[in-house]
Design a protein around this motif. Structure first.
Motif, PDB file in Angstrom:
ATOM      1  N   LYS A   1      -2.989   5.441  50.603  1.00 50.06           N
ATOM      2  CA  LYS A   1      -3.807   4.591  51.472  1.00 50.06           C
ATOM      3  C   LYS A   1      -2.919   3.978  52.569  1.00 50.06           C
ATOM      4  O   LYS A   1      -3.290   3.966  53.743  1.00 50.06           O
ATOM      5  CB  LYS A   1      -4.442   3.492  50.607  1.00 50.06           C
ATOM      6  CG  LYS A   1      -5.250   2.471  51.365  1.00 50.06           C
ATOM      7  CD  LYS A   1      -6.723   2.873  51.371  1.00 50.06           C
ATOM      8  CE  LYS A   1      -7.604   1.862  52.069  1.00 50.06           C
ATOM      9  NZ  LYS A   1      -7.611   1.959  53.495  1.00 50.06           N
TER      10      LYS A   1
ATOM     11  N   GLU B   1      -2.040   6.611  54.988  1.00 48.50           N
ATOM     12  CA  GLU B   1      -3.217   6.930  55.784  1.00 48.50           C
ATOM     13  C   GLU B   1      -3.449   5.867  56.853  1.00 48.50           C
ATOM     14  O   GLU B   1      -3.756   6.159  57.994  1.00 48.50           O
ATOM     15  CB  GLU B   1      -4.408   6.900  54.841  1.00 48.50           C
ATOM     16  CG  GLU B   1      -5.200   8.162  54.818  1.00 48.50           C
ATOM     17  CD  GLU B   1      -6.297   7.968  53.827  1.00 48.50           C
ATOM     18  OE1 GLU B   1      -6.183   8.583  52.775  1.00 48.50           O
ATOM     19  OE2 GLU B   1      -7.231   7.190  54.087  1.00 48.50           O
ATOM     20  N   ASP B   2      -3.255   4.592  56.402  1.00 48.11           N
ATOM     21  CA  ASP B   2      -3.510   3.492  57.332  1.00 48.11           C
ATOM     22  C   ASP B   2      -2.405   3.358  58.357  1.00 48.11           C
ATOM     23  O   ASP B   2      -2.612   2.812  59.426  1.00 48.11           O
ATOM     24  CB  ASP B   2      -3.647   2.168  56.562  1.00 48.11           C
ATOM     25  CG  ASP B   2      -4.962   2.144  55.813  1.00 48.11           C
ATOM     26  OD1 ASP B   2      -5.809   3.021  56.090  1.00 48.11           O
ATOM     27  OD2 ASP B   2      -5.136   1.281  54.946  1.00 48.11           O
ATOM     28  N   SER B   3      -1.209   3.837  57.981  1.00 48.35           N
ATOM     29  CA  SER B   3      -0.104   3.622  58.904  1.00 48.35           C
ATOM     30  C   SER B   3       0.047   4.765  59.901  1.00 48.35           C
ATOM     31  O   SER B   3       0.677   4.583  60.933  1.00 48.35           O
ATOM     32  CB  SER B   3       1.198   3.419  58.142  1.00 48.35           C
ATOM     33  OG  SER B   3       1.486   4.589  57.441  1.00 48.35           O
TER      34      SER B   3
ATOM     35  N   ASN C   1      -9.980   8.171  58.737  1.00 47.10           N
ATOM     36  CA  ASN C   1      -8.970   7.166  58.388  1.00 47.10           C
ATOM     37  C   ASN C   1      -9.010   6.000  59.383  1.00 47.10           C
ATOM     38  O   ASN C   1      -9.782   6.001  60.344  1.00 47.10           O
ATOM     39  CB  ASN C   1      -7.565   7.789  58.278  1.00 47.10           C
ATOM     40  CG  ASN C   1      -6.967   8.101  59.630  1.00 47.10           C
ATOM     41  OD1 ASN C   1      -7.685   8.169  60.615  1.00 47.10           O
ATOM     42  ND2 ASN C   1      -5.662   8.279  59.679  1.00 47.10           N
ATOM     43  N   HIS C   2      -8.156   5.031  59.096  1.00 51.65           N
ATOM     44  CA  HIS C   2      -8.144   3.801  59.883  1.00 51.65           C
ATOM     45  C   HIS C   2      -7.862   4.099  61.366  1.00 51.65           C
ATOM     46  O   HIS C   2      -8.528   3.586  62.259  1.00 51.65           O
ATOM     47  CB  HIS C   2      -7.062   2.885  59.306  1.00 51.65           C
ATOM     48  CG  HIS C   2      -6.945   1.585  60.010  1.00 51.65           C
ATOM     49  ND1 HIS C   2      -7.913   0.619  59.924  1.00 51.65           N
ATOM     50  CD2 HIS C   2      -5.974   1.111  60.832  1.00 51.65           C
ATOM     51  CE1 HIS C   2      -7.540  -0.405  60.664  1.00 51.65           C
ATOM     52  NE2 HIS C   2      -6.375  -0.134  61.221  1.00 51.65           N
TER      53      HIS C   2
END
Ligand code: ADP
Length: 694
Positions: A208, A211-213, A231-232
Motif C-alpha cells: 500500500k 502504491e501510494d508513494s 492507485n492514489h
C-alpha cells in the motif's frame, strides 16, 4: 508428564466373571420360562395350576432382576468408559484445556501446556491467567475474564509467556459455569497463523505504501474496459477519488470532450492488446478542467491462476516534460539562430583529435573563402601559445580559457580575434570552443586611426615648436652671439699678433661649448619634430624628463616659471616611445606655466614628480595656477577645447591618446595647495604582456 501418543487407545475393558454368571443365569431363567410354559398340563398331574403360575412368576422375576442387574452393570461400564475417554481427551488434546476459577486462577490444566508453553501444569496451578499474559495484552485478558465472571462465554487472542520467556499467541475459548464458580477454557496455539497474518499485514502495508508513494498513476481495467482499480497517484492525476472511478465504464470522466474519438481509439488498441510497447501519449482533463499530457504504458493483468483478467495501465504526467522539451527546443532554436546569424566563425573541435563537431555558417563561409575544409580555414595558435597542451586535457581540467588574441591568416592575410575555451561537450568529451571574429577591417581602421593620430601628434609638435620659435630663436641667439664674440676675440688677437696660445685655446673651447649647447637645442628640436613611426623601447623616465625640460624649461623660464623635479634614479625602465612621452611632458609643463601667468613671479613653481606604484610608473606635473573649473572638467580632454585666446585645444587630447596608446591613463586632480595636478601612468614592462610594439 509425557503426553501419550495420539494413536494410543485405551485397552478394551475385560468382561467380569459376575456379569458372565448373571448372563448365564438370565439365559437359564429365560430358557426355563420358555420350557416351563411349553410343558403340557399333564406334566403337572400331581400339581395345581396356581403352582405352575407361581413358578412362572418366580422365573420371570428372576429373569427381570437379572436383566436389571445386567443393565445397571452395562450403564456403569459405559459411564466409566466415557469418563476414561474424557480423561484421555483431556490428557491427549493438542490444545490446552484448563479449568479456572471465576477470578481467572488456574485450577487444572492438561499436559498440552508443556507442549505449547513448555510449562508444567503443576507449576501453573494457583497462578492467574494475568500472570502469564504479555503486558500489552493484559487489557484483552482482563476484558475476557470480566465477561466470563459475568457469565458470558468469551473468546480472545493474546500472547502467553512460555517457560523460556518467549511468548506464543493463544486463542482462548472459555465458558463460565457460575454454579460451579468455574471457567472451562480451551486455548489453541495460533502463533503460526499470527506470524503469517503479521507477514501478510506487513506485506500489504508495504504494498500500500509503495502504491501510494509511486508517482505513476496505476489503473486496472477489466476486459470490457471497466475500471477495477486505481492507485492514489492516478486519483491525484485525474482529480477523481477511487470511489468515483472504480466501476466506471468508458468514456471516462477524465477524457477531454473534444478528444473522445482519439481516446476510444487508444482504448480499443489497448483492449485488443495492440498498444505500442513504447507507450502512448494522450491528454486527460483533470476534474478542475486543467489539461494534462500523459504517457500510458499498458500491460496485461494476469490473475493468480494465470488468466488474463484485464489490462494494467501506468500513467505518467509528461506536461512538464513536454514543456521543458519545448522550452529546450526553443532555447536550442534561439541559440542556433544566434550562432548561425553571427558574423564570427564558431566551431567546436574535439580537443584530443581536432575533429570538428560543430561549425556555424560564418565558419563555413570562411573555410570556403580560405579554400580549406578543416578548421585550419582559420588561423591557429601555435601549441606553445596555449597555457596547456589542449590535446592532453581531460574532463577534470575544464572549463578553462585556452587562447584570447589576434592572429593573421597566413594565406589570406586576414586578421582574426580568436577566443578559445576548453569545455565539456554535451556527450562528456573535452572540446575546444572557438569564436573567431574577422578584425581585418578593424585593424585597418585602427592603423588608419593610429597613422592619423601620429600625424596629428607631429603636427601638434610642430605647432608647439612654432609657438616656441621665438623663444628658441632667443635661446639659440645666446650661444651663437657668444660663439661670435669668442671667435671675433680670437680673430682680433690673432690679427694683432699679440696673443697667448692659452688665451686663444680657452676662447675656442668656450666657443665650442656654446656651439654644443646650441647644437643640443637644435638636435632636440629636430628630434622632437622628426617624422617617425612610434617606436617603443625600454626607456628611463628620468632621461625623458631631462630631454623634455631641455626645451619646455626654456619656455617655462620665458613665462617666468621654475621647474623642480623629483624623479628617483632607481625607477625601473618603461616600454615607451621616448618622443611621445616627451611631448606629453612638454605639453603639461607648458600648460602649467601658462596657468600661472596671473601669479607673482616667485610663486610660479612647477613640480615634476615620478614614483613607482604597484604596476606602473606614475608621473605628475603640478602647478599653483588657476586650476580647472568643474564645468570644464568634462571637456578638458576633448579635441579643440581651449580657454586660451590663441589656444588650439588639441594638446591634452593628444596627450591622452599618447598615454592610452601606451596602455596608461591620464587624468587631472585639483591641487590641494591650489592649481592642478596632471598625472599619467605608464605600465611597467612586465604588465605589457606580449603586446610589445617594436
Ligand atoms: P590649449 O593649451 O591649446 O588650450 P590644451 O588641450 O593643452 O589646449 O588645454 C586645454 C585647456 O585645458 C586649456 O585651454 C586650459 O583651459 C585647460 N588647462 C590645461 N592645462 C591646465 C592647467 N595646468 N591649469 C589649468 N587649466 C589647464
Amino acid at each position: 508428564m509425557k503426553p501419550r501418543d495420539n494413536n494410543e487407545h485405551p485397552p478394551p475393558s475385560p468382561r467380569s466373571p459376575l456379569s458372565s454368571a448373571l448372563s448365564i443365569l438370565m439365559l437359564a431363567a429365560v430358557l426355563g420360562l420358555v420350557w416351563f410354559a411349553a410343558l403340557p398340563a399333564e406334566a403337572f398331574k400331581g400339581g395345581t395350576d396356581p403352582l405352575r403360575f407361581t413358578l412362572i412368576i418366580i422365573i420371570a422375576l428372576v429373569a427381570v432382576a437379572t436383566w436389571g442387574v445386567l443393565l445397571a452393570k452395562a450403564q456403569n461400564q459405559r459411564a466409566g468408559q466415557i469418563e476414561e475417554e474424557r480423561d484421555l481427551f483431556f490428557r491427549l488434546s493438542l490444545d490446552i484445556f484448563g479449568v479456572l476459577s471465576l477470578s481467572g486462577h488456574f485450577e487444572r490444566l492438561n499436559p498440552a501446556l508443556v507442549n505449547i508453553l513448555g510449562l508444567k501444569p503443576e507449576n501453573i496451578v494457583g497462578m492467574s491467567l494475568l500472570d502469564i499474559v504479555h503486558a500489552e495484552d493484559l487489557g484483552i485478558a482482563r476484558k475476557g475474564l470480566t465477561a466470563l465472571a459475568n457469565g458470558r462465554p468469551s473468546q480472545f487472542e493474546l500472547r502467553c509467556r512460555c517457560g523460556d520467556g518467549s511468548y506464543r499467541w493463544l486463542n482462548w475459548s472459555a465458558n463460565p459455569l457460575l454454579e460451579e464458580s468455574r471457567i472451562y477454557a480451551v486455548a489453541h496455539d495460533v502463533t503460526g497463523r499470527k506470524a503469517s497474518e503479521d507477514a501478510l499485514r506487513t506485506e500489504s502495508t508495504f504494498r500500500k505504501a509503495m502504491e501510494d508513494s509511486v508517482l505513476t498513476g496505476l489503473r486496472a481495467i477489466d476486459r470490457e474496459g471497466r475500471i477495477i482499480y486505481v492507485n492514489h497517484a492516478f486519483c491525484e492525476l485525474v482529480g477523481y477519488s477511487a470511489e468515483e472511478l472504480i466501476g466506471q465504464k468508458p468514456p471516462f470522466p477524465y477524457w477531454p470532450d473534444k478528444e473522445h474519438a482519439q481516446n476510444w481509439y487508444k482504448l480499443h488498441l489497448c483492449l485488443a492488446g495492440e498498444a505500442p510497447t513504447q507507450g502512448m501519449e494522450l491528454r486527460v482533463r483533470r476534474r478542475n478542467g486543467k489539461l494534462l499530457d500523459v504517457r500510458l504504458h499498458i500491460s496485461p493483468l494476469i490473475d493468480a491462476h494465470g488468466i488474463q483478467t484485464g489490462w494494467m495501465t501506468a500513467m505518467t504526467d509528461i506536461t512538464e516534460q513536454g514543456r521543458a522539451r519545448a522550452e529546450l527546443q526553443a532555447a536550442n532554436d534561439r541559440i542556433t539562430t544566434v550562432l548561425e546569424g553571427l558574423d564570427a566563425a564558431v566551431y567546436v573541435a574535439e580537443a584530443s583529435s581536432g575533429t570538428l563537431l560543430y561549425t556555424n555558417r560564418a565558419y563555413e563561409a570562411q573555410a570556403r573563402f580560405a579554400g580549406e575544409t578543416s578548421h585550419i580555414g582559420l588561423p591557429q595558435p601555435e601549441l606553445g601559445d596555449y597555457p596547456v597542451d589542449p590535446r592532453k586535457l581531460n574532463a577534470r581540467d575544464v572549463p578553462r580559457e585556452l587562447f584570447d588574441g589576434e592572429l593573421q591568416h597566413p594565406a589570406t592575410g586576414q586578421w582574426f580575434h580568436l577566443r578559445e575555451r576548453a569545455l565539456r561537450w554535451v556527450d562528456g568529451r573535452v572540446v575546444r570552443l572557438a569564436v573567431a571574429t574577422d578584425v581585418s577591417a578593424l585593424k585597418r581602421a585602427e592603423e588608419l586611426n593610429r597613422a592619423q593620430e601620429e600625424r596629428l601628434a607631429r603636427t601638434s609638435r610642430l605647432i608647439t615648436m612654432g609657438e616656441m620659435a621665438s623663444t628658441l630663436a632667443h635661446e639659440l641667439n645666446q650661444p651663437l652671439s657668444a660663439i661670435s664674440n669668442y671667435s671675433m676675440g680670437c680673430v682680433n688677437r690673432l690679427k694683432s699678433g699679440n696673443y697667448k696660445h692659452e688665451d686663444i685655446l680657452g676662447a675656442m673651447e668656450k666657443a665650442s661649448a656654446q656651439a654644443a649647447r646650441a647644437g643640443n637645442i637644435v638636435r632636440r628640436v629636430r628630434d622632437f619634430v622628426r617624422k617617425s613611426e612610434p617606436r617603443r623601447a625600454l626607456v628611463n623616465i628620468g632621461q625623458i624628463a631631462e630631454e623634455a625640460l631641455g626645451i619646455a624649461g626654456i619656455e617655462a623660464r620665458r613665462l617666468g616659471a621654475r621647474v623642480s623635479t623629483n624623479i628617483p634614479g632607481d625607477l625601473p625602465l618603461v616600454m615607451a616611445d621616448r618622443i611621445m612621452v616627451e611631448q606629453v611632458l612638454m605639453n603639461l609643463i607648458k600648460n602649467a606655466a601658462e596657468a600661472m601667468q596671473d601669479l607673482p613671479l616667485d610663486e610660479r613653481q612647477i613640480h615634476l614628480r615620478a614614483r613607482l606604484t604597484a604596476d606602473a610608473i606614475e608621473v605628475s606635473v603640478s602647478d599653483h595656477g588657476c586650476g580647472v573649473s568643474p564645468e570644464h572638467l568634462e571637456n578638458l580632454f576633448s579635441p579643440f577645447f581651449t580657454t586660451k585666446q590663441d589656444g588650439m585645444g588639441m594638446g591634452l587630447n593628444i596627450c591622452r591618446s599618447i598615454i592610452e596608446f601606451h596602455k596608461g591613463r591620464l587624468w587631472v586632480d585639483a591641487n590641494p595647495a591650489g592649481g592642478s595636478i596632471f598625472t599619467f601612468t605608464l605600465p611597467q614592462e612586465k604588465n605589457l604582456g606580449s603586446e610589445h610594439d617594436t
